[in-house]
Enzyme design. Sequence first.
Site, PDB file in Angstrom:
ATOM      1  N   GLY A  57     -25.655 -12.072   6.319  1.00 17.38           N
ATOM      2  CA  GLY A  57     -26.327 -12.239   5.038  1.00 17.38           C
ATOM      3  C   GLY A  57     -27.375 -11.174   4.796  1.00 17.38           C
TER       4      GLY A  57
ATOM      5  N   SER B 124     -26.941  -3.050   6.771  1.00 16.79           N
ATOM      6  CA  SER B 124     -25.774  -2.153   6.706  1.00 16.79           C
ATOM      7  C   SER B 124     -24.983  -2.350   5.430  1.00 16.79           C
ATOM      8  CB  SER B 124     -24.868  -2.400   7.919  1.00 16.79           C
ATOM      9  OG  SER B 124     -24.399  -3.753   7.915  1.00 16.79           O
ATOM     10  N   GLU B 125     -25.208  -3.448   4.711  1.00 17.78           N
ATOM     11  CA  GLU B 125     -24.456  -3.727   3.486  1.00 17.78           C
ATOM     12  C   GLU B 125     -25.253  -3.418   2.224  1.00 17.78           C
ATOM     13  OE1 GLU B 125     -21.350  -7.048   3.838  1.00 17.78           O
ATOM     14  OE2 GLU B 125     -23.035  -7.847   4.972  1.00 17.78           O
TER      15      GLU B 125
ATOM     16  N   HIS C 187     -14.439 -12.558   3.454  1.00 20.41           N
ATOM     17  CA  HIS C 187     -15.778 -12.131   3.854  1.00 20.41           C
ATOM     18  C   HIS C 187     -16.852 -13.151   3.480  1.00 20.41           C
ATOM     19  CE1 HIS C 187     -19.034  -8.707   3.784  1.00 20.41           C
ATOM     20  NE2 HIS C 187     -19.342  -9.714   4.577  1.00 20.41           N
TER      21      HIS C 187
END
Length: 354
Positions: A113, A159-160, A241
């Site tokens: 998250g 990282s997202e 995902h």
Amino acid sequence: MSTVISAKDIENILAKGGDVKNLPADAILTPSAKDMLRDLSRHKGVAASAAPAAAPAALSTAATAPVKALNSKSPKAELEAFFNSPYAHELKEQICSMGHRLWERAYVDGNGGNMAIRVGEDIAICTPTLVSKGSLKPSDMCLVDFEGNQLLGTKKRTSEILMHLQIMKRQPKAVATCHCHPPYSTGFAIAGLVPPTCMIPEYEVFASVAVAPYRTPGSPEMGQLVADLVDKHNTILMANHGVVSWSHNNVEDAYFKMEILEAYCRTILVTAQLGVPAKTMSAPQLQDLLKIKQSLGIPDPRHGLKECELCDNGEWRPGVACAVAPRAEAAVGLDADAEAAVKAITDQIIAQMK
């Protein structure tokens, strides 16, 4: 029908020099509008006649927002002063609070998250990587530009982040974003199904859901596929995902989208197990809800459609049906050879008894 007043409506009234004490007596206030009125009453007086300070105005904080809008090219000293200001600290606290709620509701696991809040022309505060949302602290937060470059923060940014930033670049109204893995909603994402409509009012008013195809999490391709949907949807199921949502109000509102979607997915799955077709609302009833939704500034691809074009749940089949085909019963009949053998044995036994 009562007038629905959103935070944006409050801002517009203040910007025009109006008095928010004069709202209609029967007005329905959205949660963000209530927050804004409470803060105005506490810090400025309800009769304030000046618009809230600069971006993002829709975020409700007690601290004063910076008068000068910042961007990635602002002097580092100004960015540091902002990042360490009481205003930025409150935004970080909001992210931490939402992270704790995500973890407590099992919408995230491990370090999964992430969230982000737009705080300038092309900069955002976001969560770090490799940190559980259940233990987030304001000191963990990062400041990034819209290309994903980290400008400030001691921990490495999520990282997202590119997905969050691509949403914000594509959708100028996006003030905050939230990504997590709520199990019932993610189940629909894995199946590649948009939840059926015309069942629960809260879902119809506050959520607008679509499915984005799978790509590697954190990749530009994943962010692009999500961003392609945010003009007409505020909640995206990411195949295999999880879910990401955006809000034009604040990060709590982005989190609310998750609660609403997850509760809805869970409810309709329970409905599907009852063995009877779900009862849905009528097209006119849905049209009334869409009018409320539009007044709140929430996108939906059904805005403007005719009543006969609403409630298309062609891919969804509620109700229980056995997935195993019944076995064909063995045909009942006489076997001539078996009958002859039985007769012969019976004759021998009778002969021995004489």
